[in-house]
Design a protein around this motif. Structure first.
Motif: not given
Length: 460
Positions: A269-277
């Motif tokens: 989830a952390h990586e997915a949210a970061l990917s949205l920037r």
């Protein structure tokens, strides 16, 4: 013969393990009594605190409260420990560590550098030797700065979560509560909704509404629907406007499994949210909630006191570099924190322990209606936490959450704290409040109410 023993008032007190010393050194609370780990008398509690004060901090590196082999939170704590940072205090006992924390030597930069070297159990241990004023004095020194669209944790500022929950997830009702909160300067940490119906379509509708509202008013803040982390991952995959991902976490693997959560899920989830920037001034994208008693309520406490387990939950939180962490201190109920005195103590403990571990620590100053507590107790706790420089506090309409059915702080309370203690909102949010005429240049709410009227007129 136990190595954990002492003489007090002519009587020898022996404890069978480090876990027993920790539990019996803890200030009294109903959850530890329920678990059968609390000291049987004040004398036994003082004896345990005497033993604890003389234990070396290094002991916590080897005498693990929950075995490494059976618990992934223990493995996370051990494997992420920074020995170089720990070297600064590695020669100290728990009691010496307490005295050092209260000294002028332990200033903000020093405490920030130390945080990665502290295990949660060390921090829980030292908190058990501290009075309430000690917890405030040390926490007040610590600065933890995070950012997304607003910058939180800066000197002289206190953030707030606007919590506009509705028992039917009615969009118009939520918008009305949100505008009400904004008119009091609340919402710079997050506008966060607990959905009454926790499913993906509902969460997506709420997220879209919040994002539309934010963009319509050009509000520099972030939104969050407090749905399960697996829902958040799917919602991101479907392209919804997710700013911050939420999850409740606890201090043992078994308790997290009770929440339906694993560490790998949180990483995804952390990586997915970061990917949205989607952040503008930072990319801290996680929001965690915790609470003393969570592990015990799931029968996943391993015979350890609830405050130590709560502090272990903070090791989970700091792994994912969160924007905010929130202890819902009185929400679980009187079985775990019986009355106002226990809730106040727990709130100060949680805030101190989280900040000492390097977390952006806030609090839901709250109680359930069957607790022996009232709003006067919450007035005391919110004022103490503001003095201790909490990262943020939560406000709900009228201090009464009609969806979750518990008592918290009101929007007025956030305004009181800022006005009385000279605290301001996050700088980006403060600039917007001034532009809208909601607050004056001094940071106080505008007397004319012009800003609130502008919001209402725009809504119509």
């Amino acid at each position: 013969m136990s190595r954990f023993q002492t003489l007090l008032a002519g009587e020898r007190h022996s404890f069978g393990s480090l876990a027993e010393v920790m539990a019996k050194a803890t200030p009294a609370r109903s959850g530890d009594a329920l678990a059968g780990v609390m000291a049987e008398s004040d004398v036994e509690r003082v004896a345990a605190q005497m033993v604890l004060a003389d234990l070396p901090l290094k002991l916590f590196l080897t005498d693990l409260l929950i075995p490494y082999e059976i618990d992934d939170v223990t493995r996370l704590i051990v494997d992420s420990h920074d020995a170089v940072a720990f070297a600064l205090v590695s020669h100290m006992t728990v009691g010496q560590f307490r005295d050092w924390l209260l000294s002028d030597v332990a200033d903000a930069p020093t405490l920030s550098g130390l945080a990665p070297g502290l295990m949660p159990e060390m921090v829980a241990a030292v908190s058990k030797l501290m009075r309430n004023r000690d917890l405030i004095a040390v926490a007040r020194k610590i600065r933890v700065v995070t950012a997304f669209r607003t910058t939180l944790g800066l000197e002289g500022r206190m953030g707030s979560r606007l919590q506009p929950n509705h028992p039917a997830d009615d969009l118009k009702g939520i918008v009305a509560s949100t505008l009400d909160g904004l008119s009091f300067g609340v919402g710079d940490a997050v506008i966060g909704i607990n959905p009454a119906t926790d499913n993906i379509p509902t969460a997506m509708a709420l997220l879209q509404m919040l994002d539309d509202l934010r963009q319509s008013y050009h509000i520099p803040t972030q939104s969050c629907v407090l749905t399960h982390v697996t829902n958040a991952i799917e919602i991101i995959n479907r392209g919804a406007p997710v700013d911050v991902v939420f999850q409740s976490v606890a201090g043992t693997q078994a308790a997290n499994e009770g929440f339906g959560v694993t560490l790998s899920m949180l990483k995804e989830a952390h990586e997915a949210a970061l990917s949205l920037r989607r952040g503008t001034v930072g990319q801290n994208v996680m929001y965690f909630e915790t609470g003393q008693g969570a592990a015990l309520s799931a029968n996943a406490h391993h015979g350890i006191d609830q405050q130590t387990l709560e502090t272990r939950a903070y090791a989970v939180c700091r792994t994912y570099d969160p924007l905010i962490v929130n202890t819902v201190v009185g929400f679980i109920g009187p079985e775990y924190l019986y009355d106002g005195k226990e809730i106040i103590r727990a709130g100060l403990e949680d805030h101190f322990c989280g900040k000492l571990l390097g977390l952006p620590m806030g609090c839901d100053v709250c109680y359930t209606n069957h607790s022996e507590a009232d709003q006067n107790d919450m007035d005391v706790l919110m004022t103490l936490l503001a003095e201790a420089r909490a990262h943020f506090l939560i406000g709900v309409p009228g201090a009464d959450d009609i969806m979750l059915n518990y008592q918290s702080l009101s929007f007025h309370d956030i305004a009181y704290l800022r006005n009385s203690l000279g605290l301001k909102a996050a700088p980006e949010f403060e600039a917007w409040l001034m532009a809208m005429g909601i607050v004056s240049e001094t940071g106080h709410l505008g007397e004319s109410g012009a800003g609130a009227l502008r919001l209402l007129e725009a809504a119509q």
